[in-house]
Design an enzyme around this catalytic site. Structure first.
Site, mmCIF file in Angstrom:
data_model
loop_
_atom_site.group_PDB
_atom_site.id
_atom_site.type_symbol
_atom_site.label_atom_id
_atom_site.label_comp_id
_atom_site.label_asym_id
_atom_site.label_seq_id
_atom_site.Cartn_x
_atom_site.Cartn_y
_atom_site.Cartn_z
ATOM 1 N N LEU A 142 0.898 -1.159 0.000
ATOM 2 C CA LEU A 142 0.000 0.000 0.000
ATOM 3 C C LEU A 142 0.939 1.213 0.000
ATOM 4 O O LEU A 142 1.440 1.620 1.049
ATOM 5 C CB LEU A 142 -0.920 -0.016 1.229
ATOM 6 C CG LEU A 142 -1.801 -1.254 1.375
ATOM 7 C CD1 LEU A 142 -2.637 -1.186 2.644
ATOM 8 C CD2 LEU A 142 -2.684 -1.453 0.154
ATOM 9 N N PRO A 143 1.223 1.778 -1.180
ATOM 10 C CA PRO A 143 2.373 2.669 -1.368
ATOM 11 C C PRO A 143 2.216 4.083 -0.818
ATOM 12 O O PRO A 143 2.093 5.067 -1.558
ATOM 13 C CB PRO A 143 2.535 2.675 -2.892
ATOM 14 C CG PRO A 143 1.149 2.463 -3.406
ATOM 15 C CD PRO A 143 0.502 1.513 -2.422
ATOM 16 N N CYS A 144 2.304 4.224 0.484
ATOM 17 C CA CYS A 144 2.213 5.537 1.121
ATOM 18 C C CYS A 144 3.417 6.412 0.798
ATOM 19 O O CYS A 144 3.355 7.633 0.963
ATOM 20 C CB CYS A 144 2.030 5.396 2.634
ATOM 21 S SG CYS A 144 3.292 4.410 3.441
ATOM 22 N N HIS A 145 4.509 5.821 0.308
ATOM 23 C CA HIS A 145 5.670 6.624 -0.085
ATOM 24 C C HIS A 145 5.343 7.549 -1.259
ATOM 25 O O HIS A 145 6.044 8.526 -1.490
ATOM 26 C CB HIS A 145 6.864 5.726 -0.426
ATOM 27 C CG HIS A 145 6.633 4.813 -1.583
ATOM 28 N ND1 HIS A 145 6.034 3.582 -1.444
ATOM 29 C CD2 HIS A 145 6.892 4.970 -2.906
ATOM 30 C CE1 HIS A 145 5.950 3.008 -2.619
ATOM 31 N NE2 HIS A 145 6.461 3.826 -3.537
ATOM 32 N N ARG A 146 4.258 7.283 -1.967
ATOM 33 C CA ARG A 146 3.859 8.120 -3.107
ATOM 34 C C ARG A 146 3.100 9.372 -2.677
ATOM 35 O O ARG A 146 2.730 10.181 -3.522
ATOM 36 C CB ARG A 146 3.001 7.306 -4.068
ATOM 37 C CG ARG A 146 3.748 6.161 -4.713
ATOM 38 C CD ARG A 146 2.877 5.365 -5.651
ATOM 39 N NE ARG A 146 3.580 4.160 -6.086
ATOM 40 C CZ ARG A 146 2.989 3.066 -6.513
ATOM 41 N NH1 ARG A 146 1.658 3.018 -6.591
ATOM 42 N NH2 ARG A 146 3.701 2.016 -6.869
#
Length: 176
Positions: A142-146
């Site tokens: 779940l790409p929260c780095h984006r």
């Protein structure tokens, strides 16, 4: 083993060596429940998971082989999306809605906290989006780095700002 109603869930974990350091990956029979970075205390993560799940976790590398392979492929530029299930019990309330929506941010791009809040119909919930990203139980998948600040700065990241910068650069380089 964890009992959830009549369903019995096994809880397992594995530690991976990756280009961004060691990662602890944990799952139940329903899916991933946690990915932890090497700057987190893995013993504390396991203790917290054990309390949350109501049972201990056993190290089971074989059970998490698919997750390990997909994470390796992603971190080496060979994968853009994950085909892994997240245990729905870790996605709760508005935080869970934010976390579940993160894969909608296209690989190689970023969105601001305010853009995510607006997309979810809560434009004033910018801080809640930040909190959801900070507590994301399964980063990378779940790409929260984006998610970045409106001024273009990275904002925070559980894995550290250097890791967030690495992931954004990796995606930008391989999205071409």
């Amino acid at each position: 083993m964890v009992s959830a109603g009549t369903e019995v869930l096994e809880a397992s974990y594995r530690i991976l060596q990756t280009p961004i350091g060691a990662l602890l990956v944990a799952s139940t029979g329903r899916g991933l429940v946690r990915i932890a970075f090497d700057n987190e205390d893995f013993d504390d993560v396991l203790d917290t998971l054990s309390q949350t799940l109501g049972a201990g976790l056993s190290q089971n590398p074989e059970r998490l082989e698919d997750a390990a392979r997909q994470i390796d492929e992603y971190l080496t530029g060979g994968r853009r999306t994950f085909d892994l299930t997240v245990d729905p019990t870790v996605l709760v309330g508005f935080r869970g809605a934010v976390q579940a929506d993160l894969p909608a941010i296209a690989y190689g791009t970023t969105a601001t906290y305010s853009q995510v809040a607006a997309r979810l119909g809560r434009p004033r919930a910018v801080r809640a989006v930040g909190s959801a990203c900070a507590t994301n139980p399964v980063p990378l998948v779940l790409p929260c780095h984006r998610v970045v600040r409106s001024d273009g700065q990275l904002g925070g990241y559980r894995g550290g700002l250097a890791t967030k910068a690495f992931l954004i650069a990796l995606e930008a380089d391989t999205a071409r």
